[in-house]
Design a protein around this motif. Sequence first.
Motif, PDB file in Angstrom:
ATOM      1  N   LEU A 164      30.570  26.853   0.851  1.00  0.00           N
ATOM      2  CA  LEU A 164      30.997  25.517   1.262  1.00  0.00           C
ATOM      3  C   LEU A 164      29.925  24.495   0.934  1.00  0.00           C
ATOM      4  CD1 LEU A 164      32.724  26.009   4.734  1.00  0.00           C
ATOM      5  CD2 LEU A 164      33.789  25.522   2.531  1.00  0.00           C
ATOM      6  N   TRP A 187      38.069  23.261   3.620  1.00  0.00           N
ATOM      7  CA  TRP A 187      37.636  24.440   2.901  1.00  0.00           C
ATOM      8  C   TRP A 187      37.780  24.289   1.383  1.00  0.00           C
ATOM      9  CZ3 TRP A 187      39.676  27.963  -0.506  1.00  0.00           C
ATOM     10  CH2 TRP A 187      39.011  29.194  -0.601  1.00  0.00           C
ATOM     11  N   THR A 188      36.784  24.782   0.649  1.00  0.00           N
ATOM     12  CA  THR A 188      36.915  25.011  -0.794  1.00  0.00           C
ATOM     13  C   THR A 188      36.349  26.397  -1.081  1.00  0.00           C
ATOM     14  OG1 THR A 188      34.758  24.007  -1.215  1.00  0.00           O
ATOM     15  CG2 THR A 188      36.678  22.577  -1.407  1.00  0.00           C
ATOM     16  N   PRO A 189      36.627  26.938  -2.280  1.00  0.00           N
ATOM     17  CA  PRO A 189      36.074  28.276  -2.569  1.00  0.00           C
ATOM     18  C   PRO A 189      34.576  28.298  -2.318  1.00  0.00           C
ATOM     19  CG  PRO A 189      37.661  27.662  -4.258  1.00  0.00           C
ATOM     20  CD  PRO A 189      37.470  26.439  -3.386  1.00  0.00           C
ATOM     21  N   HIS A 209      35.423  23.715 -11.697  1.00  0.00           N
ATOM     22  CA  HIS A 209      36.070  23.803 -10.382  1.00  0.00           C
ATOM     23  C   HIS A 209      37.498  23.276 -10.405  1.00  0.00           C
ATOM     24  CE1 HIS A 209      36.240  23.554  -5.939  1.00  0.00           C
ATOM     25  NE2 HIS A 209      36.791  22.374  -6.112  1.00  0.00           N
ATOM     26  N   GLY A 267      35.319  29.119  -9.446  1.00  0.00           N
ATOM     27  CA  GLY A 267      35.144  28.167  -8.350  1.00  0.00           C
ATOM     28  C   GLY A 267      34.268  26.982  -8.708  1.00  0.00           C
ATOM     29  N   TRP A 272      30.953  26.915  -9.046  1.00  0.00           N
ATOM     30  CA  TRP A 272      29.538  27.071  -8.704  1.00  0.00           C
ATOM     31  C   TRP A 272      28.827  27.892  -9.779  1.00  0.00           C
ATOM     32  CZ3 TRP A 272      27.812  23.951  -5.118  1.00  0.00           C
ATOM     33  CH2 TRP A 272      28.683  23.516  -4.108  1.00  0.00           C
ATOM     34  N   ILE A 329      42.623  30.595  -4.817  1.00  0.00           N
ATOM     35  CA  ILE A 329      43.207  30.929  -3.527  1.00  0.00           C
ATOM     36  C   ILE A 329      42.872  29.831  -2.532  1.00  0.00           C
ATOM     37  CG2 ILE A 329      43.438  32.740  -1.795  1.00  0.00           C
ATOM     38  CD1 ILE A 329      42.154  34.597  -3.957  1.00  0.00           C
ATOM     39  N   TRP A 330      43.469  28.665  -2.733  1.00  0.00           N
ATOM     40  CA  TRP A 330      43.214  27.555  -1.823  1.00  0.00           C
ATOM     41  C   TRP A 330      43.946  27.804  -0.512  1.00  0.00           C
ATOM     42  CZ3 TRP A 330      39.744  23.990  -3.204  1.00  0.00           C
ATOM     43  CH2 TRP A 330      39.464  23.820  -4.558  1.00  0.00           C
TER      44      TRP A 330
END
Lengths: 294, 294
Positions: A186, A181-183, B204, B234, B236, B264-265
């Motif tokens: 995905l 998982w990443t923020p 990121h 994040g 993106w 929030i990993w």
Amino acid sequence: MPAISPVTAAAVQFDPQVGLENKDGNVRRSIELINEAADRGATLVVLPELAGTGYGFACREEAYAHAEPVPDGPTTRAWAALARERGLHIVGGVAERDGVRLFDTAVLVGPDGVIGTYRKTHLWNREKLYFEPGDLGFPVFHTRIGRIGLLICWDIWFPEVARLLAVQGADVICSVNNWVWTPPPLFDEAGRCMAAYLTMTASHVNNVPIVAANRVGEERGGRFLGCSLITGTGGWPIGSVAPAEGETTVYADLDLAASRSAPIWNDLNDLVRDRRTDLYDPLLGYRGGDAFPR
Amino acid sequence: MPAISPVTAAAVQFDPQVGLENKDGNVRRSIELINEAADRGATLVVLPELAGTGYGFACREEAYAHAEPVPDGPTTRAWAALARERGLHIVGGVAERDGVRLFDTAVLVGPDGVIGTYRKTHLWNREKLYFEPGDLGFPVFHTRIGRIGLLICWDIWFPEVARLLAVQGADVICSVNNWVWTPPPLFDEAGRCMAAYLTMTASHVNNVPIVAANRVGEERGGRFLGCSLITGTGGWPIGSVAPAEGETTVYADLDLAASRSAPIWNDLNDLVRDRRTDLYDPLLGYRGGDAFPR
């Protein structure tokens, strides 16, 4: 210029499963897939992180039970025997036991035997509950085919790691992963996860190919992202980035000597020469003054 | 959590042209575009590198003729007056003259006047023939809305720069650019250039938004790549990445306080705490031993 050190690299994306009852089968499956890659001409084969054991240990005791010595454990021995038999270089992830300490380790074996190991420095999530942070620095190994640097998964979130491997002269970086998982999102509209972009940009700014193998599948509620890829010195993927699901192997022809040439930006820039190491104080932000650590 | 420091950021992609006869027009056009952005609610506006002068100086004397003092030159004064009038923070690129030395500079102005300047550290191509490397380090400026770090174009090829801004507590990085050629392809199938990916991954791994403005157009044979974008913590892009051609402004709503929270990993990882600064020796590779600088 003809290739000075041509290799066909293979990033093997597969689905090992945790559980002692699965361990022999995981290693056997890795050997089948390495043999398939060798049959297709691969000479440098990269497997995912913890390829022999699976990933999702429930507790330290279970991790301990899965772990084995390196290089004198069955997984490393099996890969070393295959490397010798097929004339390959192989990189794969092993749960390593050294006395009572555990490490999340990558081993590099070649036609002449075991070449070296790297122990993951930056531990992800519950790995911190089972493994010790690596104590071997960021080594670059000399091999018949060139200098090989290793990194493991969360390491690439720290751009310092690929940089340190590159400035030590790595001709290729082998990246063994269990990307999760990443923020979100995905995956973006191009079907790539952020880890694929971290691989591409680390490769690009360091002028070094990266062979990145990730696992797929689910395990005890955790989902892995696939997206295995191989980048050239320019950072762009060679061929396709692997899909998020399904066992598959990504191939690319590399010249391991290419990273020794400065990228042909122009006649005034060179990524290594242009660095300002006098200004890159890794402790900045931890010294007070006008600095604001979060 | 409601936004603690909400801003609407705007990355203004436009086409300034080199030539003394164009300089006033370039600045006027930047002011039109900043006003348009302010009319649409922007409170933090980022312009490209050398937005007032254009880029492709033919010789040092021409660069010298285009350059002006900072902050006491006409371009900075114009932007500062507009920032005061409209209650904005504005970042833009200026050819700076300090005595006989020239710098490729970014200025940050706000409602209360000039806040600070950054001089480009890593110079690209012929910039090395006109400009001095920046001598102000990598400063992070305190402003009404939060802490703002600045970087310029080729700087982001050195992941150390965004890292150093982040560990000093930057809440947002404003990236002013004249992105040009990189090893092909210039754009991938998703329509993004490598500089967009460098922006995304720098954002990121540092949990910090980046507002990146690039110019477009052609100038004396050089082509600029557009691709302006704004990333969230994040990494993106928020909304679309700008196309390679055409004047356009990219907008995004940011909370500048968001970067102060660890991403929030999971409950065991924090990108800043996980760094191993004890191992990140920027001089590695330049000290001999088992190191192989290229």
